[in-house]
Write a protein that holds these residues in place. Structure first.
Motif, PDB file in Angstrom:
ATOM      1  N   GLN A 103     -39.468 -34.578  27.122  1.00 25.16           N
ATOM      2  CA  GLN A 103     -38.206 -35.230  27.473  1.00 25.16           C
ATOM      3  C   GLN A 103     -38.519 -36.621  28.018  1.00 25.16           C
ATOM      4  O   GLN A 103     -38.909 -36.772  29.174  1.00 25.16           O
ATOM      5  CB  GLN A 103     -37.421 -34.417  28.507  1.00 25.16           C
ATOM      6  CG  GLN A 103     -36.063 -35.022  28.844  1.00 25.16           C
ATOM      7  CD  GLN A 103     -35.369 -34.313  29.984  1.00 25.16           C
ATOM      8  OE1 GLN A 103     -35.817 -33.273  30.458  1.00 25.16           O
ATOM      9  NE2 GLN A 103     -34.271 -34.877  30.455  1.00 25.16           N
ATOM     10  N   CYS A 104     -38.339 -37.630  27.175  1.00 23.78           N
ATOM     11  CA  CYS A 104     -38.634 -39.000  27.612  1.00 23.78           C
ATOM     12  C   CYS A 104     -37.502 -39.561  28.459  1.00 23.78           C
ATOM     13  O   CYS A 104     -37.705 -40.474  29.270  1.00 23.78           O
ATOM     14  CB  CYS A 104     -38.894 -39.906  26.413  1.00 23.78           C
ATOM     15  SG  CYS A 104     -37.417 -40.309  25.426  1.00 23.78           S
ATOM     16  N   LYS A 106     -35.033 -41.343  27.479  1.00 22.27           N
ATOM     17  CA  LYS A 106     -34.553 -42.643  27.027  1.00 22.27           C
ATOM     18  C   LYS A 106     -34.004 -42.638  25.600  1.00 22.27           C
ATOM     19  O   LYS A 106     -33.165 -43.465  25.264  1.00 22.27           O
ATOM     20  CB  LYS A 106     -35.682 -43.666  27.111  1.00 22.27           C
ATOM     21  CG  LYS A 106     -36.277 -43.829  28.502  1.00 22.27           C
ATOM     22  CD  LYS A 106     -37.497 -44.741  28.476  1.00 22.27           C
ATOM     23  CE  LYS A 106     -38.135 -44.847  29.849  1.00 22.27           C
ATOM     24  NZ  LYS A 106     -39.368 -45.683  29.812  1.00 22.27           N
ATOM     25  N   CYS A 107     -34.483 -41.737  24.768  1.00 23.81           N
ATOM     26  CA  CYS A 107     -34.135 -41.783  23.344  1.00 23.81           C
ATOM     27  C   CYS A 107     -32.734 -41.259  23.091  1.00 23.81           C
ATOM     28  O   CYS A 107     -32.071 -40.708  23.980  1.00 23.81           O
ATOM     29  CB  CYS A 107     -35.151 -40.997  22.526  1.00 23.81           C
ATOM     30  SG  CYS A 107     -35.067 -39.202  22.751  1.00 23.81           S
ATOM     31  N   VAL A 108     -32.263 -41.400  21.851  1.00 25.89           N
ATOM     32  CA  VAL A 108     -30.907 -40.989  21.498  1.00 25.89           C
ATOM     33  C   VAL A 108     -30.697 -39.488  21.706  1.00 25.89           C
ATOM     34  O   VAL A 108     -29.598 -39.040  22.059  1.00 25.89           O
ATOM     35  CB  VAL A 108     -30.591 -41.386  20.035  1.00 25.89           C
ATOM     36  CG1 VAL A 108     -31.518 -40.649  19.062  1.00 25.89           C
ATOM     37  CG2 VAL A 108     -29.142 -41.109  19.688  1.00 25.89           C
ATOM     38  N   TYR A 109     -31.756 -38.701  21.536  1.00 29.05           N
ATOM     39  CA  TYR A 109     -31.649 -37.261  21.737  1.00 29.05           C
ATOM     40  C   TYR A 109     -31.570 -36.913  23.215  1.00 29.05           C
ATOM     41  O   TYR A 109     -30.739 -36.101  23.642  1.00 29.05           O
ATOM     42  CB  TYR A 109     -32.840 -36.542  21.094  1.00 29.05           C
ATOM     43  CG  TYR A 109     -33.003 -36.861  19.631  1.00 29.05           C
ATOM     44  CD1 TYR A 109     -32.168 -36.289  18.687  1.00 29.05           C
ATOM     45  CD2 TYR A 109     -33.982 -37.754  19.201  1.00 29.05           C
ATOM     46  CE1 TYR A 109     -32.299 -36.584  17.339  1.00 29.05           C
ATOM     47  CE2 TYR A 109     -34.127 -38.057  17.849  1.00 29.05           C
ATOM     48  CZ  TYR A 109     -33.279 -37.480  16.931  1.00 29.05           C
ATOM     49  OH  TYR A 109     -33.399 -37.774  15.605  1.00 29.05           O
ATOM     50  N   CYS A 110     -32.436 -37.505  24.010  1.00 30.60           N
ATOM     51  CA  CYS A 110     -32.441 -37.220  25.445  1.00 30.60           C
ATOM     52  C   CYS A 110     -31.137 -37.643  26.107  1.00 30.60           C
ATOM     53  O   CYS A 110     -30.697 -37.029  27.088  1.00 30.60           O
ATOM     54  CB  CYS A 110     -33.617 -37.914  26.120  1.00 30.60           C
ATOM     55  SG  CYS A 110     -35.226 -37.142  25.801  1.00 30.60           S
ATOM     56  N   ARG A 111     -30.489 -38.679  25.584  1.00 33.10           N
ATOM     57  CA  ARG A 111     -29.232 -39.148  26.161  1.00 33.10           C
ATOM     58  C   ARG A 111     -28.037 -38.319  25.703  1.00 33.10           C
ATOM     59  O   ARG A 111     -26.944 -38.434  26.256  1.00 33.10           O
ATOM     60  CB  ARG A 111     -28.994 -40.625  25.807  1.00 33.10           C
ATOM     61  CG  ARG A 111     -30.013 -41.579  26.410  1.00 33.10           C
ATOM     62  CD  ARG A 111     -29.501 -43.008  26.385  1.00 33.10           C
ATOM     63  NE  ARG A 111     -29.113 -43.426  25.038  1.00 33.10           N
ATOM     64  CZ  ARG A 111     -29.915 -44.026  24.174  1.00 33.10           C
ATOM     65  NH1 ARG A 111     -31.178 -44.261  24.502  1.00 33.10           N
ATOM     66  NH2 ARG A 111     -29.465 -44.391  22.981  1.00 33.10           N
ATOM     67  N   CYS A 118     -36.214 -34.494  21.531  1.00 31.75           N
ATOM     68  CA  CYS A 118     -36.694 -35.775  22.039  1.00 31.75           C
ATOM     69  C   CYS A 118     -37.442 -36.468  20.918  1.00 31.75           C
ATOM     70  O   CYS A 118     -38.081 -35.810  20.085  1.00 31.75           O
ATOM     71  CB  CYS A 118     -37.609 -35.561  23.245  1.00 31.75           C
ATOM     72  SG  CYS A 118     -38.396 -37.069  23.896  1.00 31.75           S
ATOM     73  N   VAL A 119     -37.383 -37.784  20.880  1.00 35.35           N
ATOM     74  CA  VAL A 119     -38.081 -38.527  19.837  1.00 35.35           C
ATOM     75  C   VAL A 119     -39.590 -38.291  19.908  1.00 35.35           C
ATOM     76  O   VAL A 119     -40.306 -38.444  18.922  1.00 35.35           O
ATOM     77  CB  VAL A 119     -37.757 -40.036  19.942  1.00 35.35           C
ATOM     78  CG1 VAL A 119     -38.415 -40.649  21.174  1.00 35.35           C
ATOM     79  CG2 VAL A 119     -38.157 -40.776  18.669  1.00 35.35           C
ATOM     80  N   ASN A 120     -40.089 -37.885  21.075  1.00 31.58           N
ATOM     81  CA  ASN A 120     -41.522 -37.623  21.235  1.00 31.58           C
ATOM     82  C   ASN A 120     -41.924 -36.213  20.807  1.00 31.58           C
ATOM     83  O   ASN A 120     -43.102 -35.863  20.866  1.00 31.58           O
ATOM     84  CB  ASN A 120     -41.936 -37.820  22.697  1.00 31.58           C
ATOM     85  CG  ASN A 120     -41.899 -39.271  23.112  1.00 31.58           C
ATOM     86  OD1 ASN A 120     -42.207 -40.161  22.325  1.00 31.58           O
ATOM     87  ND2 ASN A 120     -41.502 -39.528  24.355  1.00 31.58           N
ATOM     88  N   SER A 161     -44.019 -37.759  29.368  1.00 30.66           N
ATOM     89  CA  SER A 161     -42.800 -37.071  28.925  1.00 30.66           C
ATOM     90  C   SER A 161     -43.040 -35.594  28.672  1.00 30.66           C
ATOM     91  O   SER A 161     -42.092 -34.850  28.399  1.00 30.66           O
ATOM     92  CB  SER A 161     -42.268 -37.712  27.642  1.00 30.66           C
ATOM     93  OG  SER A 161     -43.195 -37.539  26.569  1.00 30.66           O
TER      94      SER A 161
END
Length: 380
Positions: A103-104, A106-111, A118-120, A161
């Motif tokens: 869970q970063c 910051k990315c579109v998924y986490c928001r 998560c993008v990561n 993350s």
């Protein structure tokens, strides 16, 4: 094996790890070189790690994107040894749980509040960006990592993350299960399905994940929880954790979804597939009420398998959904779940059937294959 000492933060650590050199081969305990943490990374001493069916899939080449030689393991807990530049909120000596679902923030998924992706996240990716690849070495060869965490190693590297700091009082040989099995099953009931009080549920598969689904259904207030498994030796544990009924497909001369439909006057409100077989996924869907039933795919099937269903199963009102890691946004929720465990909101002890020293990892996987274990914990 070489241990870290004061000042080892910028040094390579040599430690033991279990490596799968080729598809289908047993684990080999080797000395590996673990690099120092770079910016936004930490190095962690793994204290306890669980054996999961997903690890078994990788061993046999059944999950896409895995390369050999590889260090597996993704359900663990450990202690921070050192931190890289820019890492905040954690220091050497802190207890953490590695996150295969990062869970970063910051990315579109986490928001997005409707997903825990998560993008990561490495799931579904064939390779990682070159600047994110962590290189473990053994015998002059680069060793690949599972889900960017690889917990079948005495030490591992985690991106900021991909770990959650947890309560210092947490018993690591139990809360390691919150890194995968428990969170996945429990969350599938309370997050993904949103089981309602007084409802009926069917749980296909009584491993660590399936039993955790039962715990979640009970906590959510389900009135009837039907446990389904071929292995009847697991029924006592299922009932201990909250199952009201236990059935085996071997005991009937009709499809199990028909049995469940009859038991519940039209089908269950919620069904959960926790095995990773496409035929049982279809059976779980068929067992749900045709007008309003919800089916959650929890088990991970081999990447070569495909599921075919009659569209009419969906057209009449059923919902089919799935979620990795029980839908939890990992860094936000893992510390809370650990605190709930410490507060005895649920017990993790019942999920652990075997504890073995790390060197006996192959024995642990044999217990899994023979259906003799729910969760085996390996300790260093």
């Amino acid at each position: 094996m070489k241990r870290f000492t004061q000042g080892s933060v910028h040094q390579v650590i040599k430690c033991k790890a279990a490596i799968i050199w080729e598809t289908g081969k047993p684990f080999s305990i080797e000395e590996v070189e673990v690099p120092a943490p770079r910016a936004h990374e930490i190095r962690v001493k793994i204290v306890a790690t669980g054996i999961c069916r997903s690890d078994e899939h990788v061993i046999h080449g059944l999950l896409s994107g895995s390369e050999f030689p590889i260090i597996l393991g993704h359900e663990a807990a450990g202690i921070v040894e050192s931190v890289g530049e820019g890492v905040t909120g954690v220091k050497p000596g802190d207890k953490v749980i590695p996150l295969f679902m990062p869970q970063c923030g910051k990315c579109v998924y986490c928001r997005n509040p409707n997903t825990n992706m998560c993008v990561n996240c490495s799931i579904g990716k064939s390779e990682e960006p070159k600047d994110r690849i962590v290189t473990f070495m053994c015998k002059g060869k680069q060793i690949h990592r599972m889900s960017n965490i690889s917990t079948f190693s005495e030490y591992t590297i985690l991106h900021e993350s991909a770990f959650a700091k947890i309560d210092a009082k947490a018993p690591l040989d139990r809360v390691c299960l919150i890194g995968c099995a428990f969170s996945t099953g429990y969350g599938s009931a309370v997050n993904t399905a949103k089981v309602q009080p007084g409802s009926t549920c069917a749980v296909f598969g009584l491993g660590g994940v399936g039993l955790s689904v039962i715990i979640g259904c009970k906590v959510a207030g389900a009135a009837q929880i039907i446990a389904v498994d071929l292995n009847k030796t697991k029924f006592a544990k299922a009932k201990e954790l909250g199952a009201t009924d236990c059935i085996s497909p071997h005991d009937y001369d009709k499809p199990i979804h028909e049995v469940l439909t009859e038991m519940t006057n039209g089908g269950v409100d919620y069904s959960f597939e926790c095995i990773g077989r496409t035929d049982s996924m279809v059976g779980a869907l068929q067992s749900s009420n045709f007008g309003f039933g919800t089916t959650v795919i929890v088990g991970v099937a081999p990447s070569t398998d495909k599921m075919a269903i009659d569209p009419m199963l969906m057209l009449t009102g059923r919902t089919l959904k799935g979620a990795f890691f029980g839908g939890w946004k990992s860094k936000d929720w893992i510390p809370k779940l650990v605190s709930d465990s410490i507060a005895k909101k649920f017990s993790l002890d019942e999920l652990v059937t075997h504890t073995l020293p790390f060197e006996k990892i192959n024995e642990g996987f044999e217990l899994l294959r023979a259906g003799k274990s729910i969760r085996t914990i390996l300790t260093f």
